[in-house]
Design a protein around this motif. Structure first.
Motif, PDB file in Angstrom:
ATOM      1  N   TYR A   1      -3.762  -3.228   8.038  1.00  0.00           N
ATOM      2  CA  TYR A   1      -2.626  -4.146   8.224  1.00  0.00           C
ATOM      3  C   TYR A   1      -1.629  -3.602   9.246  1.00  0.00           C
ATOM      4  O   TYR A   1      -0.938  -4.381   9.911  1.00  0.00           O
ATOM      5  N   VAL A   2      -1.553  -2.280   9.390  1.00  0.00           N
ATOM      6  CA  VAL A   2      -0.739  -1.695  10.465  1.00  0.00           C
ATOM      7  C   VAL A   2      -1.247  -2.168  11.816  1.00  0.00           C
ATOM      8  O   VAL A   2      -0.477  -2.570  12.696  1.00  0.00           O
ATOM      9  N   THR A   3      -2.572  -2.143  11.983  1.00  0.00           N
ATOM     10  CA  THR A   3      -3.178  -2.607  13.244  1.00  0.00           C
ATOM     11  C   THR A   3      -2.860  -4.073  13.496  1.00  0.00           C
ATOM     12  O   THR A   3      -2.505  -4.460  14.620  1.00  0.00           O
ATOM     13  N   GLN A   4      -2.966  -4.901  12.443  1.00  0.00           N
ATOM     14  CA  GLN A   4      -2.656  -6.333  12.588  1.00  0.00           C
ATOM     15  C   GLN A   4      -1.191  -6.543  12.966  1.00  0.00           C
ATOM     16  O   GLN A   4      -0.874  -7.361  13.834  1.00  0.00           O
TER      17      GLN A   4
ATOM     18  N   GLN B   1       6.596   4.056  11.576  1.00  0.00           N
ATOM     19  CA  GLN B   1       7.159   4.897  10.507  1.00  0.00           C
ATOM     20  C   GLN B   1       6.437   4.651   9.184  1.00  0.00           C
ATOM     21  O   GLN B   1       6.194   5.593   8.417  1.00  0.00           O
ATOM     22  N   ASP B   2       6.097   3.398   8.921  1.00  0.00           N
ATOM     23  CA  ASP B   2       5.318   3.087   7.713  1.00  0.00           C
ATOM     24  C   ASP B   2       3.922   3.707   7.793  1.00  0.00           C
ATOM     25  O   ASP B   2       3.390   4.193   6.788  1.00  0.00           O
TER      26      ASP B   2
ATOM     27  N   PHE C   1       0.203   8.140   5.850  1.00  0.00           N
ATOM     28  CA  PHE C   1      -0.468   9.437   5.977  1.00  0.00           C
ATOM     29  C   PHE C   1       0.152  10.462   5.025  1.00  0.00           C
ATOM     30  O   PHE C   1      -0.557  11.255   4.395  1.00  0.00           O
ATOM     31  N   ARG C   2       1.459  10.445   4.934  1.00  0.00           N
ATOM     32  CA  ARG C   2       2.138  11.407   4.059  1.00  0.00           C
ATOM     33  C   ARG C   2       1.747  11.169   2.597  1.00  0.00           C
ATOM     34  O   ARG C   2       1.509  12.117   1.844  1.00  0.00           O
TER      35      ARG C   2
ATOM     36  N   CYS D   1       0.828  -1.209   0.000  1.00  0.00           N
ATOM     37  CA  CYS D   1       0.000   0.000   0.000  1.00  0.00           C
ATOM     38  C   CYS D   1       0.864   1.261   0.000  1.00  0.00           C
ATOM     39  O   CYS D   1       0.574   2.223  -0.722  1.00  0.00           O
ATOM     40  N   LEU D   2       1.921   1.244   0.788  1.00  0.00           N
ATOM     41  CA  LEU D   2       2.796   2.410   0.894  1.00  0.00           C
ATOM     42  C   LEU D   2       3.497   2.687  -0.430  1.00  0.00           C
ATOM     43  O   LEU D   2       3.546   3.839  -0.904  1.00  0.00           O
ATOM     44  N   ASN D   3       4.049   1.659  -1.050  1.00  0.00           N
ATOM     45  CA  ASN D   3       4.764   1.850  -2.312  1.00  0.00           C
ATOM     46  C   ASN D   3       3.821   2.281  -3.431  1.00  0.00           C
ATOM     47  O   ASN D   3       4.204   3.084  -4.288  1.00  0.00           O
ATOM     48  N   LEU D   4       2.595   1.746  -3.424  1.00  0.00           N
ATOM     49  CA  LEU D   4       1.627   2.148  -4.450  1.00  0.00           C
ATOM     50  C   LEU D   4       1.272   3.629  -4.300  1.00  0.00           C
ATOM     51  O   LEU D   4       1.179   4.368  -5.283  1.00  0.00           O
TER      52      LEU D   4
END
Length: 637
Positions: A414-417, A436-437, A442-443, A330-333
């Motif tokens: 997935y962060v919560t998991q 940090q991810d 958010f950024r 998700c972050l890279n996308l």
């Protein structure tokens, strides 16, 4: 399968010894005591040596009775680690002698594996090479092709373990070519090595032979994937890894959690290459397949053994690791979509956005074709579940806030998991990396947000999650992590400051900034400068001395921090001229540091080209501004 010169009873005795050796190796060895870990495998070795002696004795008997002729020396078992000569005459794979060579080769193979398993690698290599020597005098046929591949696989593994990667590559690529040639020229279910020592009633079925043969080839592909990875051939390694995973599912020969982790790991390669369709498919399959690893029912938790408890803990950890791979997806996308849409100052390029939206229909049609059909995992039982999971997250680049928010929410789940397992108490580094991810998610989302006030609130969420961690971390043990957090907090406050100023400037009916806005702006400006300075202070000696030489890993961050601090001091809004003068002096001091450091260390200039150019300019202009301010102060006084 028995030679005519061997009685049924004699042959049955050999088959029984082989069966016992297999049982000792595969079953009983699992319960060997810690103080004698190879007990069962040593017993198996003796049985294999006895089988070898029997086969050689029968061969010698045939030669004495006018058989195929040859060496008349009495049979002796192979000596550990010593090369033994066999069958000096040429052999054909279709002849009885060829079959006997395959049987002897199989015993050599099993002895080789046995020695490797008991950490006697040189002896293992000798037995495996003896097997190769026998097989090299036979043509590849359905009777021995499986042994050909198994022997080369084992030698490939052996040499890879010694970091002789190219040697391993040679053996494994030969395995691959033998399989492909056999399937093209014959393709019938070949004899399995266990069939060499099985009575008629215990022979494998054609289906079982096929499955074992395909599994041997799957092992070739698996080890080749590792070899290509070690050789730096990442694209080739990924292709072999993907095919291996597909074959394991098709053959139903896999450990669910191990398979899932391998698929999740493969997804990370695809993500770095911008191949999000493949990455999403790997992760969806990993999630579904990991669900096949059973959990202990909750009511049985109190009675479970320590081993079972450890197994459940491992399952939780591995699922959390898969969740972290989803976060990276998700972050890279989000980040790659941002790069696609941003202009030269890092803002949303609306013309580019509209152009890509017009091309979206063609792209979505393409998604359903081509490479997708070649990459699918799963069977009828799992395919629908994988496809259903894929539908929950996009794999095309994100073009607006709605699309970005949908991916952000998946990543946040997935962060919560992941945090549920990697808690701060016990997993400090992992927990902070996940935070940090989360901040980076958010950024990434903030880039797509048109409302500047809401965008500012997103950055405030980043500050709220990172600032307490940064304050509480022990700098003695977590210095590098604290530096990362300081720098990110400094940049986040800096972004918030720019947003607040942009918001204020949009108020057309306000000729100048009101006191509240000025106070907020200065607070954000000071907070950013504070964290940049904390980062710079962390580079100093315990006595507070600034380093004369910056290490490569901190060179750019340190010079950028100096440049940013200089800029921040010059932007502070002060009512008192004395405060403004003090801030400008600090600003020029930091600009000069960047210039002077790069003059003293010319190799550093390439790391901060744009910052250095601006620093030179400001280091020349600011003294003039300072002199004018001093002159005004004299007049006013």
């Amino acid at each position: 399968m028995a030679s005519l010169s061997i009685s049924n009873d004699e042959w049955k005795a050999i088959c029984d010894k082989f069966t016992n050796a297999q049982n000792l190796t595969d079953v009983e060895s699992r319960t060997d005591p810690e103080n004698d870990p190879f007990r069962s495998k040593y017993k198996a070795r003796e049985l294999l040596r006895e089988i070898y002696c029997s086969l050689k004795s029968f061969e010698a008997g045939e030669e004495e009775s006018g058989g195929e002729g040859g060496d008349q020396r009495p049979a002796e078992p192979p000596v550990d680690g010593q090369r033994v000569d066999f069958f000096e005459q040429g052999l054909s794979g279709d002849s009885p002698a060829g079959l006997r060579a395959a049987k002897l080769g199989a015993v050599e193979y099993y002895l080789g594996v046995n020695h490797v398993d008991t950490e006697e690698l040189s002896a293992g290599q000798e037995h495996l090479m003896n097997c190769m020597k026998l097989l090299d005098r036979c043509r590849v046929s359905s009777e021995n092709v499986s042994l050909f591949i198994h022997a080369r696989n084992q030698l490939g593994i052996l040499w890879a373990g010694r970091d002789e990667t190219e040697t391993a590559q040679g053996f494994l690529e030969t395995s691959e070519s033998i399989y492909q040639r056999y399937m093209k020229e014959d393709g019938s279910p070949p004899t399995d090595m266990t069939d060499y020592f099985a009575t008629e009633e215990n022979l494998l079925t054609h289906q079982e032979r096929t499955k074992r043969f395909e599994l041997a080839y799957t092992h070739s592909m698996y080890y080749l994937a590792q070899v290509y990875k070690n050789l730096g051939e990442t694209e080739r390694a990924a292709t072999y890894c993907h095919s291996t995973l597909q074959r394991q599912l098709k053959l139903n020969q896999f450990s669910p959690m191990e398979w899932a982790l391998n698929a999740a790991t493969l997804s990370q390669y695809y993500i770095t290459k911008g191949r999000y369709m493949e990455g999403r498919h790997c992760l969806s399959a990993a999630t579904v397949i990991s669900g096949l690893a059973g959990e202990v029912p909750s009511e049985a938790a109190a009675q479970e053994s320590e081993t079972e408890s450890e197994r459940r803990e491992q399952l939780r950890q591995k699922r959390a690791e898969i969740a972290r791979c989803w976060i990276k997806y998700c972050l890279n996308l989000l980040q790659d979509s941002k790069k696609l849409l941003e202009d030269n100052i890092g803002e949303l390029d609306t013309d580019r956005q509209e152009e890509l939206k017009r091309a979206r229909r063609r792209e979505e049609e393409e998604e359903e074709k081509g490479r997708k059909s070649a990459m699918l995992f799963g069977s009828e039982d799992t395919f629908d579940s994988i496809a259903s999971l894929e539908e929950k997250v996009r794999c095309l680049f994100l073009l607006d806030f709605t699309e970005a928010r949908a991916v952000f929410l998946v990543g946040q789940d997935y962060v919560t998991q992941a945090k549920d397992y990697f808690e701060m108490d016990g997993y400090v580094t992992d927990h902070i990396e996940i935070l940090q991810d989360h901040s980076a998610l958010f950024r990434g989302l903030a880039f797509f947000e048109e409302d500047l006030e809401r965008r500012c609130k997103m950055h405030k969420r980043r500050v709220d999650m990172l600032e307490p961690i940064c304050s509480d971390l022990n700098s003695q043990y977590y210095l590098m992590i604290r530096r990362q957090l300081m720098f990110e907090l400094a940049e986040t406050y800096n972004e918030m400051m720019d947003l607040k100023l942009a918001l204020a400037n949009r108020q057309e009916d306000t000729p100048s900034l009101d006191n509240h806005t000025v106070k907020k702006f200065n607070h954000l400006c000071s907070a950013s400068a504070k964290y940049f300075q904390m980062f710079l202070d962390s580079l100093c000696s315990p006595e507070g001395k600034v380093p004369e030489h910056l290490e490569e890993e901190v060179l750019r961050p340190a010079l950028v921090a100096r440049f940013r601090v200089a800029r921040l001091y010059s932007r502070l809004i002060c009512s008192a001229q004395s405060d403004q003068l003090e801030n400008l002096n600090k600003s020029v001091e930091h600009y000069k540091y960047v210039v002077q450091y790069c003059e003293a260390h010319p190799e550093a200039a390439s790391a901060v080209e744009s910052e250095l150019e601006l620093s030179k300019e400001m280091a020349g202009l600011l003294p003039l501004k300072i002199n004018r301010l001093k002159a005004r102060m004299v007049v006013n006084n």
